[in-house]
Design a protein around this motif. Structure first.
Motif, PDB file in Angstrom:
ATOM      1  N   ARG A   1      -9.267   9.075   1.901  1.00 58.18           N
ATOM      2  CA  ARG A   1     -10.161   8.003   1.538  1.00 58.18           C
ATOM      3  C   ARG A   1      -9.850   6.522   1.517  1.00 58.18           C
ATOM      4  NH1 ARG A   1     -10.615   8.795  -4.184  1.00 58.18           N
ATOM      5  NH2 ARG A   1      -9.661  11.035  -3.984  1.00 58.18           N
ATOM      6  N   ALA A   2      -8.221   6.338   1.476  1.00 60.22           N
ATOM      7  CA  ALA A   2      -7.822   5.068   1.422  1.00 60.22           C
ATOM      8  C   ALA A   2      -7.517   4.860   2.975  1.00 60.22           C
ATOM      9  CB  ALA A   2      -6.622   5.044   0.813  1.00 60.22           C
ATOM     10  N   GLY A   3      -7.692   5.874   3.999  1.00 53.81           N
ATOM     11  CA  GLY A   3      -7.406   5.574   5.265  1.00 53.81           C
ATOM     12  C   GLY A   3      -6.169   5.301   5.789  1.00 53.81           C
ATOM     13  N   VAL A   4      -5.193   6.170   4.980  1.00 59.19           N
ATOM     14  CA  VAL A   4      -3.864   6.040   5.241  1.00 59.19           C
ATOM     15  C   VAL A   4      -3.446   7.207   5.955  1.00 59.19           C
ATOM     16  CG1 VAL A   4      -1.550   5.902   4.090  1.00 59.19           C
ATOM     17  CG2 VAL A   4      -3.326   4.768   3.085  1.00 59.19           C
ATOM     18  N   VAL A   5      -2.535   6.911   6.978  1.00 66.02           N
ATOM     19  CA  VAL A   5      -1.839   8.254   7.701  1.00 66.02           C
ATOM     20  C   VAL A   5      -0.325   8.334   7.165  1.00 66.02           C
ATOM     21  CG1 VAL A   5      -0.805   8.588   9.947  1.00 66.02           C
ATOM     22  CG2 VAL A   5      -2.876   7.683  10.063  1.00 66.02           C
ATOM     23  N   ALA A   6       0.055   9.529   6.560  1.00 67.22           N
ATOM     24  CA  ALA A   6       1.364   9.752   5.990  1.00 67.22           C
ATOM     25  C   ALA A   6       1.939  10.633   6.996  1.00 67.22           C
ATOM     26  CB  ALA A   6       0.904  10.432   4.748  1.00 67.22           C
ATOM     27  N   LEU A   7       3.434  10.534   7.128  1.00 59.56           N
ATOM     28  CA  LEU A   7       4.313  11.210   7.964  1.00 59.56           C
ATOM     29  C   LEU A   7       5.362  11.362   7.158  1.00 59.56           C
ATOM     30  CD1 LEU A   7       4.003   9.317  11.440  1.00 59.56           C
ATOM     31  CD2 LEU A   7       2.932  11.375  10.724  1.00 59.56           C
TER      32      LEU A   7
END
Ligand SMILES: Nc1nc2c(ncn2[C@@H]2O[C@H](COP(=O)(O)OP(=O)(O)O)[C@@H](O)[C@H]2O)c(=O)[nH]1
Ligand SMILES: [Mg+2]
Ligand SMILES: [Zn+2]
Lengths: 124, 217
Positions: B27-33
């Motif tokens: 929803r926040a448009g964050v890519v998490a690695l």
């Protein structure tokens, strides 16, 4: 060491099932574990016994089923079972393969009873 | 005796939390690695090399998971990057519910990339979904060239492999072809970046790939 992580999660699941069936004992549980997980069944059972002590899962007999790693080759269409996690097609040697199974980590079923054979298996 | 069919993922409690993390990030448009590697492989060093190179190109925040200390978080903060520390105590991995709590302390609307440095361990973190977009395997030359076959779950699932400490290759019996050959038996086409956080060799190629990952989505 990841056997312990899995053992703890399993105890939590079995405790929940025990709560859903008041008055019943969970006698055994069948788990299916894929070859990619590299689980040592004895260590899992040992870890499970430790984690289950003092909980509703204590005394549950853990049955560990092995699910082999299976792959499908996009090059030659062969379907193969792998003994080792070597994702190369045994038929043609290519690495262009899709995994069909091998990462399973599933609690398949449990056996419960209340010692009188009248334990309700219905989910509430 | 009655048999009750269950057919549930053993880690389902964690998976449910991971799904919540994933949907909040999406929803926040964050890519998490999720950076996974042995203790000392150079996960924090890789961040120290990477984060300054992202400056002005990507806005980033970091979650540092460690058994006890806040040292790694301090190293990230020193770079002027937003960081949240998670202490896992004796836990050998970060469970998804701790990541979910950490999200409350991060400015998700303002960042594009979230990097989670997992607890130093090649096994358990690979088993647990924490709602990440992808796992990055960080491995160092000092660990030897036979690791992919030993930790297939990680090397099968990860979306990139960073081989750190290539500056040490001349001083060890590490053979890069053997490492890469071993890796290819597990994962035929995962991107592999050989880097040195000591000399900076190879870091730019890795950073460019990283930027591509966030803009590709
Ligand atoms: N020679 C060499 N040492 C490195 C390199 N990257 C990290 N180190 C050293 O390896 C040790 C562990 O690094 P750190 O980033 O704390 O590892 P982490 O536990 O994975 O976060 C430190 O002493 C670093 O200085 C590298 O590329 N080459
Ligand atoms: Mg670190
Ligand atoms: Zn084939």
């Amino acid at each position: 060491m990841h056997e312990y992580t899995i053992a703890e999660a399993l105890v939590g699941q079995i405790e929940r099932i025990a709560r859903e069936h008041p008055g019943c004992m969970v006698r055994s549980a069948v788990v299916a574990i894929g070859g990619l997980r590299r689980i040592v069944p004895d260590i899992l059972r040992f870890g499970f016994e430790g984690a289950a002590a003092g909980t509703a899962a204590a005394g549950t007999d853990l049955v560990v089923e092995h699910v082999p790693i299976r792959i499908h080759c996009h090059r030659c269409n062969a379907e193969s079972e792998l003994d080792e996690p070597i994702y190369l097609c045994p038929a043609c040697g290519h690495g262009d393969v899709a995994a069909l199974s091998g990462d399973e980590l599933i609690l398949k079923s449990v056996d419960i009873d209340n010692g009188r054979n009248s334990c309700s298996a219905e989910h509430p | 005796m009655a048999e009750i069919p269950v057919l549930q993922n053993i880690l389902e409690a964690n998976e449910a939390m991971a799904a919540q993390v994933r949907s909040r990030l999406e929803r926040a448009g964050v890519v998490a690695l999720n950076f996974i590697g042995a203790p000392g492989a150079g996960k924090t060093s890789l961040l120290e090399q990477t984060l300054p190179r992202l400056h002005g190109r990507l806005s980033v925040a970091v979650i540092e998971a460690d058994c006890a200390t806040a040292r790694d978080a301090g190293r990230i903060k020193a770079l002027g990057i937003e960081v949240v520390q998670i202490n896992t105590g004796t836990g050998c991995h970060v469970p998804a519910h701790l990541v979910l709590q950490a999200l409350d302390r991060l400015p998700l609307e303002r960042i594009q990339l979230l990097i989670i440095e997992n607890v130093g361990n090649l096994v358990c973190p690979a088993e647990l979904d924490i709602g990440e977009s992808g796992k990055i395997a960080v491995i160092s030359v000092a660990e030897g060239d036979d690791k992919p076959q030993k930790y297939p779950m990680l090397f099968r699932q990860c979306c990139a492999v960073v081989l750190n400490k290539v500056d040490l290759i001349p001083h060890t019996d590490f053979r890069r072809e053997r490492f890469e050959g071993d890796l290819r038996t597990i994962n035929a086409d995962v991107p592999l970046f050989g880097v040195s956080c000591r000399t900076g060799e190879g870091v730019d190629a890795w950073v460019n790939w990283l930027i591509g990952q966030t803009t590709a989505r």
